[in-house]
Design an enzyme around this catalytic site. Structure first.
Site, mmCIF file in Angstrom:
data_model
loop_
_atom_site.group_PDB
_atom_site.id
_atom_site.type_symbol
_atom_site.label_atom_id
_atom_site.label_comp_id
_atom_site.label_asym_id
_atom_site.label_seq_id
_atom_site.Cartn_x
_atom_site.Cartn_y
_atom_site.Cartn_z
ATOM 1 N N HIS A 63 46.465 36.482 48.315
ATOM 2 C CA HIS A 63 46.083 35.975 46.992
ATOM 3 C C HIS A 63 45.687 37.087 46.021
ATOM 4 O O HIS A 63 45.504 36.841 44.846
ATOM 5 C CB HIS A 63 44.925 34.969 47.121
ATOM 6 C CG HIS A 63 43.616 35.649 47.393
ATOM 7 N ND1 HIS A 63 43.312 36.227 48.604
ATOM 8 C CD2 HIS A 63 42.554 35.882 46.591
ATOM 9 C CE1 HIS A 63 42.105 36.783 48.529
ATOM 10 N NE2 HIS A 63 41.626 36.582 47.319
ATOM 11 N N HIS A 78 44.654 39.053 40.769
ATOM 12 C CA HIS A 78 43.997 38.060 41.616
ATOM 13 C C HIS A 78 44.511 36.682 41.214
ATOM 14 O O HIS A 78 44.267 36.219 40.105
ATOM 15 C CB HIS A 78 42.475 38.162 41.417
ATOM 16 C CG HIS A 78 41.684 37.420 42.448
ATOM 17 N ND1 HIS A 78 41.552 36.055 42.430
ATOM 18 C CD2 HIS A 78 40.993 37.854 43.530
ATOM 19 C CE1 HIS A 78 40.806 35.685 43.470
ATOM 20 N NE2 HIS A 78 40.460 36.763 44.148
#
Lengths: 158, 94
Positions: A63, A78
């Site tokens: 992620h 992110h």
């Protein structure tokens, strides 16, 4: 004649709408303590590199990605907020640590629907985590296209 | 050089936020801050470098702090880690 220091830009990491960091639903990102940058409310799950550089790290859960740019910037991408808790579900890395990437290269695919279904925000944050190298940075907000739209204009110090 | 170890308690490991908080905190000190884990060495002042350690829950980090403010830096960084990578001495200066 004077040469003004070169102005450069980071391009959007996803299609969608660029918003100021202050609107990110996460205090650590919103406060700017981790670095300067911009966020995108993504309309698609293809995530691209904003700059030429090398993939320095990928979280095990896929992620979050970091890129060390050829001009020395440390960039964190992110995808979504608190998405570390998904344990990798919904994230498909398209690169590995050490890969050289060009601006606009696809680095990951994210299943935005899976993130929403888990009750999390899909807001994707792009930070420059060594802002001490910048003389200035100007986020460019509004509708953006990955790998095409400027998202931050910056100038390096010295 | 000052040294201490810290075992990661965060169930999600050294992910972006704790790595970023640690790097931001470490930048306050002049000393060189190295973090060792998994046979790799990271620059404690760089989020990217810390994330590349791939440190997960339970990973033991060894901090090696060298410089003229190493005493203070080691003590304060250790407290920062033990507080769960949180800055408990936050003072707003803006």
């Amino acid at each position: 004649m004077f040469f003004s220091k070169k102005e450069k830009s980071l391009l959007a990491v996803a299609d969608g709408r660029a918003i100021p960091l202050s609107e990110v639903p996460d205090e650590a990102f919103a406060s700017g303590i981790l670095g300067v940058g911009v966020a995108i409310e993504p309309s698609g799950g293809t995530i691209c590199s904003p700059i030429d550089g090398v993939i320095e790290s990928i979280t095990e859960t896929g992620h979050a990605y970091t890129v060390h740019s050829d001009d020395g910037l440390d960039i964190l991408i992110h995808i979504g907020i608190d998405t570390v808790t998904l344990g990798g579900k919904g994230f498909l890395p398209m690169v590995k640590e050490g890969y050289k990437v060009k601006t606009g290269d696809v680095i990951a695919r994210a299943d935005l629907e899976a993130i929403r279904t888990a009750g999390l925000s899909t807001v994707t944050v792009m930070l420059i985590t060594n802002p001490e190298r910048l003389e200035k940075n100007e986020p460019q907000l509004g509708e953006v296209q990955s790998g095409k739209s400027e998202i931050i204009r910056y100038r390096l110090l010295k | 050089m000052k040294q201490f170890t810290y075992c990661i308690e965060d169930p999600n490991g050294m992910h972006a936020r704790p790595a970023g908080m640690l790097a931001t905190f470490a930048k306050r000190f002049d000393s060189d801050i190295r973090v060792l884990a998994n046979g790799k060495t990271a620059d404690g002042k760089r989020l990217l470098s810390l994330m590349s350690l791939g440190a997960v829950h339970g990973t033991e980090l060894t901090f090696c702090i060298t410089g003229k403010d190493e005493e203070t830096a080691a003590a304060r960084i250790e407290s920062f880690c033990r507080a769960g990578m949180k800055d408990t001495e936050e003072k707003k200066e803006d």
